[in-house]
Design an enzyme around this catalytic site. Structure first.
Site, PDB file in Angstrom:
ATOM      1  N   HIS A 199      77.198  46.970  78.150  1.00 27.51           N
ATOM      2  CA  HIS A 199      76.477  46.918  79.005  1.00 27.51           C
ATOM      3  C   HIS A 199      75.090  47.905  78.502  1.00 27.51           C
ATOM      4  O   HIS A 199      73.870  47.526  79.169  1.00 27.51           O
ATOM      5  CB  HIS A 199      77.021  47.770  79.931  1.00 27.51           C
ATOM      6  CG  HIS A 199      78.191  46.307  80.753  1.00 27.51           C
ATOM      7  ND1 HIS A 199      79.076  45.959  81.706  1.00 27.51           N
ATOM      8  CD2 HIS A 199      78.375  44.906  80.451  1.00 27.51           C
ATOM      9  CE1 HIS A 199      79.603  45.217  81.872  1.00 27.51           C
ATOM     10  NE2 HIS A 199      78.876  44.027  81.163  1.00 27.51           N
ATOM     11  N   ARG A 301      70.925  31.571  81.360  1.00 25.33           N
ATOM     12  CA  ARG A 301      72.547  32.023  81.533  1.00 25.33           C
ATOM     13  C   ARG A 301      72.946  31.973  82.649  1.00 25.33           C
ATOM     14  O   ARG A 301      72.767  32.431  84.244  1.00 25.33           O
ATOM     15  CB  ARG A 301      73.155  33.496  81.648  1.00 25.33           C
ATOM     16  CG  ARG A 301      72.755  33.867  80.009  1.00 25.33           C
ATOM     17  CD  ARG A 301      73.259  35.434  80.085  1.00 25.33           C
ATOM     18  NE  ARG A 301      73.274  36.014  78.673  1.00 25.33           N
ATOM     19  CZ  ARG A 301      72.206  36.922  78.242  1.00 25.33           C
ATOM     20  NH1 ARG A 301      71.215  37.452  79.074  1.00 25.33           N
ATOM     21  NH2 ARG A 301      71.528  37.318  76.707  1.00 25.33           N
ATOM     22  N   GLU A 425      78.165  30.787  67.549  1.00 22.82           N
ATOM     23  CA  GLU A 425      78.981  31.798  68.512  1.00 22.82           C
ATOM     24  C   GLU A 425      79.928  31.361  66.894  1.00 22.82           C
ATOM     25  O   GLU A 425      80.553  33.082  67.099  1.00 22.82           O
ATOM     26  CB  GLU A 425      79.393  31.703  69.948  1.00 22.82           C
ATOM     27  CG  GLU A 425      78.170  31.850  70.499  1.00 22.82           C
ATOM     28  CD  GLU A 425      78.603  31.612  72.014  1.00 22.82           C
ATOM     29  OE1 GLU A 425      78.347  32.406  72.332  1.00 22.82           O
ATOM     30  OE2 GLU A 425      78.863  30.304  72.042  1.00 22.82           O
ATOM     31  N   ASN A 448      75.877  38.088  68.918  1.00 23.38           N
ATOM     32  CA  ASN A 448      76.588  38.829  69.746  1.00 23.38           C
ATOM     33  C   ASN A 448      78.250  38.377  69.234  1.00 23.38           C
ATOM     34  O   ASN A 448      78.833  39.499  69.095  1.00 23.38           O
ATOM     35  CB  ASN A 448      76.907  39.548  71.105  1.00 23.38           C
ATOM     36  CG  ASN A 448      74.926  39.610  71.489  1.00 23.38           C
ATOM     37  OD1 ASN A 448      74.514  39.584  71.098  1.00 23.38           O
ATOM     38  ND2 ASN A 448      74.778  39.556  73.099  1.00 23.38           N
ATOM     39  N   ASP A 449      78.455  37.419  69.430  1.00 23.87           N
ATOM     40  CA  ASP A 449      79.939  36.911  69.765  1.00 23.87           C
ATOM     41  C   ASP A 449      80.087  36.557  67.662  1.00 23.87           C
ATOM     42  O   ASP A 449      80.685  36.856  67.668  1.00 23.87           O
ATOM     43  CB  ASP A 449      80.311  35.594  70.675  1.00 23.87           C
ATOM     44  CG  ASP A 449      81.293  36.345  71.545  1.00 23.87           C
ATOM     45  OD1 ASP A 449      82.080  37.333  71.974  1.00 23.87           O
ATOM     46  OD2 ASP A 449      80.700  35.388  73.005  1.00 23.87           O
ATOM     47  N   ARG A 459      83.780  44.475  69.377  1.00 26.89           N
ATOM     48  CA  ARG A 459      82.020  44.390  69.703  1.00 26.89           C
ATOM     49  C   ARG A 459      81.952  45.444  70.733  1.00 26.89           C
ATOM     50  O   ARG A 459      80.594  46.252  70.649  1.00 26.89           O
ATOM     51  CB  ARG A 459      81.130  43.269  70.019  1.00 26.89           C
ATOM     52  CG  ARG A 459      81.303  42.562  71.408  1.00 26.89           C
ATOM     53  CD  ARG A 459      80.549  41.850  72.004  1.00 26.89           C
ATOM     54  NE  ARG A 459      80.399  41.626  73.253  1.00 26.89           N
ATOM     55  CZ  ARG A 459      79.687  40.681  73.541  1.00 26.89           C
ATOM     56  NH1 ARG A 459      79.532  39.636  73.012  1.00 26.89           N
ATOM     57  NH2 ARG A 459      80.085  40.463  75.700  1.00 26.89           N
ATOM     58  N   CYS A 496      69.546  33.742  70.477  1.00 27.30           N
ATOM     59  CA  CYS A 496      69.356  33.485  71.513  1.00 27.30           C
ATOM     60  C   CYS A 496      70.138  35.047  71.453  1.00 27.30           C
ATOM     61  O   CYS A 496      70.604  35.781  72.620  1.00 27.30           O
ATOM     62  CB  CYS A 496      69.390  33.377  72.767  1.00 27.30           C
ATOM     63  SG  CYS A 496      70.919  32.808  72.655  1.00 27.30           S
TER      64      CYS A 496
END
Length: 564
Positions: A199, A301, A425, A448-449, A459, A496
């Site tokens: 975050h 999203r 992903e 990210n994933d 992660r 993205c």
């Protein structure tokens, strides 16, 4: 720690971490405020039986007050900040930990002690579960501290308001702290915990603050010490030479000013087009992103209208929300991602089952199988929003792992007159990208994933942050595989994930064959400006070299040597 305390680390000491937001800034260190030691809370006497009901009511009122303040902050925030604040507010009123704490109070524990014990229990549980659930540990501890402060009649703990531009250092930062930062007073962030998709990192990108996470030795740097944070190289220099620091900050400022003047469209110095787009969560975020040179929305999203709801939003309500984003980018490309929930983003109305490893469980497109009609109604709403605005969106599904899943999703999307695509992903999807592209019209890589699953590393783990760095050559090799598959059939392949917000890595991704880059609105100018300063040949050269490196650190250094 006080502002007058001498630094523990010697002057000029360079601490290393994982860079997540480019830029350079320096200033005196500030650290979040702390509550009284938890052992003082443990020493409080038992509550008499006749007073326990009142103590339980006092606890519930405190938790509700904290949740209400978090929701109020979420209502005044946008984008990632709004999403994480809303999620934290929901966690503050989660019946599981509240029920545990209330039971302890009813057994005689003072409310503060019950809060500590209940949160500790769930912290242990989330830590053992790993994956995205571990991300909630910082949120839980933040809620614990806020509830205890409310019970004690103290101000909420958090980031102090500095008198001069300062650098915020912490073990980790809760969403409520990070989302409320004033970028004119907090000029950089560094944490000893966290990862590139925490975050803290996500909101730092939204605010455009230089940020480094998983910094070894950061705990020894005391408040008041001057530090230099380099978010490009991933370093924190303790008590730097003032002249050197001033020169580096001035150079970064000139680069930022150059980026601010960039007006698009996205292209290399030799006119190779690469669309630079924005990631958004809602209409307000889209309208803000529209003020940048973003050429459209590469990732909308849609979770925000589903999270924190007791019931599924209706088709008309969803359509109104989606239409706001389509209207903000009228006449431009908008890529809508269908509901990506589960794991750390559970839905009350879906009925998630307890899973040993939710990051590898029922999340994303997999939720649709156990909830007939959920995906269909969302696609109906997306189609209705397109018809209402005259801007037909592209639609992609998260967590696709097989060719069959891609084929079935594409059929549902096409039946509504929309353009289908999928997220890459899961490593399996990257490896089968050529076959998946037989059924869909585009791919969008969520780094990210993809990093987490490729490297088998949580992660959110600070200990493994170097493994989940998107510069890992293995991750970039999968990006290259997907990009080649797209080029072979002349179908677009974008990125993205947060990797697209790194100007240097954006150039490498371009060299790998990626056709679009979508990042937080605050990163659009920096990415576009950097790309405009290099040639496609340089990007390809850097990409080739990066793929041959043994580590993420070496890959970044090799790219810097070529791209500057």
């Amino acid at each position: 720690m006080t502002a007058s305390s001498p630094p523990t680390s010697p002057s000029g000491t360079v601490l290393h971490g994982v860079p997540v937001v480019a830029g350079v800034a320096h200033g005196p260190v500030i650290r979040p405020g702390r509550l009284p030691a938890l052992d003082e809370i443990d020493a409080a006497p038992e509550i008499d039986e006749e007073d326990r009901a009142a103590e339980a009511s006092r606890f519930i009122a405190a938790a509700n007050a904290v949740a209400s303040r978090l929701r109020a902050r979420a209502a005044h925030a946008t984008g990632a900040a709004a999403e994480v604040l809303a999620a934290t507010a929901t966690l503050a009123q989660d019946r599981a930990w509240l029920g545990t704490a209330e039971k302890l109070v009813n057994a005689g524990a003072p409310a503060p002690r019950a809060v500590v014990a209940a949160v500790d229990q769930f912290v242990d549980m989330f830590t053992q579960m790993g994956g995205l659930m571990a991300e909630r540990v910082t949120d839980l501890r933040d809620i614990r501290d806020r509830v205890i402060a409310e019970l004690a009649g103290l101000p909420e703990p958090g980031v102090p308001l500095p008198a001069v531009p300062s650098v915020l250092l912490a073990d980790d930062l809760a969403p409520a702290d990070t989302a409320g930062l004033d970028p004119s007073l907090v000029v950089a962030l560094a944490t000893s915990l966290g990862g590139p998709t925490s975050h803290t990192a996500i909101i730092a990108r939204q605010l455009g603050l230089p940020c480094v996470v998983a910094v070894e030795g950061l705990d020894e740097v005391e408040a008041g010490t001057t530090v230099l944070v380099d978010g490009t190289r991933g370093t924190v220099t303790v008590s730097p030479d003032p002249a050197v620091a001033a020169e580096q900050v001035a150079t970064a400022k000139r680069e930022a000013e150059l980026a601010a003047r960039w007006t698009g469209p996205g292209a290399t110095a030799d006119a190779h087009a690469v669309a630079i787009m924005a990631n958004v969560q809602d209409g307000a975020g889209a309208r803000s992103a529209r003020q940048t040179p973003a050429e459209g929305v590469g990732l909308f999203r849609t979770e925000l209208c589903f999270l924190n709801r007791d019931t599924e939003p209706g088709v008309d309500e969803q359509a109104r929300i989606y239409a706001e984003v389509l209207e903000a980018f009228a006449g431009q490309k908008v890529v809508v991602r269908t509901l990506d929930a589960g794991s750390d983003k559970p839905l009350k109305f879906v009925g998630h089952h307890e899973e040993a490893n939710p990051a590898l469980g029922v999340r994303g497109i997999r939720i649709a199988a156990g909830n007939p009609g959920l995906l269909e109604r969302q696609l109906d709403a997306i189609a209705a929003a397109g018809e209402r605005t005259g801007n037909q969106p592209w639609v992609m599904a998260p967590m696709i792992a097989t060719v069959g899943e891609a084929k079935a999703f594409a059929a549902q999307v096409r039946s509504r007159g929309l353009t289908p695509g999928v997220m890459i992903e899961v490593p399996a999807a990257a490896l089968l990208a050529d076959r998946i592209l037989e059924h869909v019209d585009f791919l969008s890589i969520g780094t990210n994933d993809l990093s987490q699953y490729t490297m088998a590393a949580d992660r959110m783990s600070a200990d493994l942050a170097m493994l989940t760095d998107p510069w890992q050559p293995a991750v970039l090799a999968l990006v290259a595989t997907a990009a080649r598959a797209g080029a072979a059939v002349d179908k677009p392949v974008g990125v993205c994930g947060e990797a697209a917000a790194d100007p240097l890595l954006a150039c490498v991704l371009t060299g790998l064959g990626v056709t679009s880059l979508s990042a937080a609105a605050a990163a659009v100018n920096g990415v576009g400006a950097k790309l405009s300063q290099v040639t496609l040949r340089q990007c390809r050269e850097a990409a080739d070299v990066v793929l041959s490196q043994p580590s993420a650190v070496d890959a970044r250094a090799a790219a810097l040597a070529i791209l500057g």
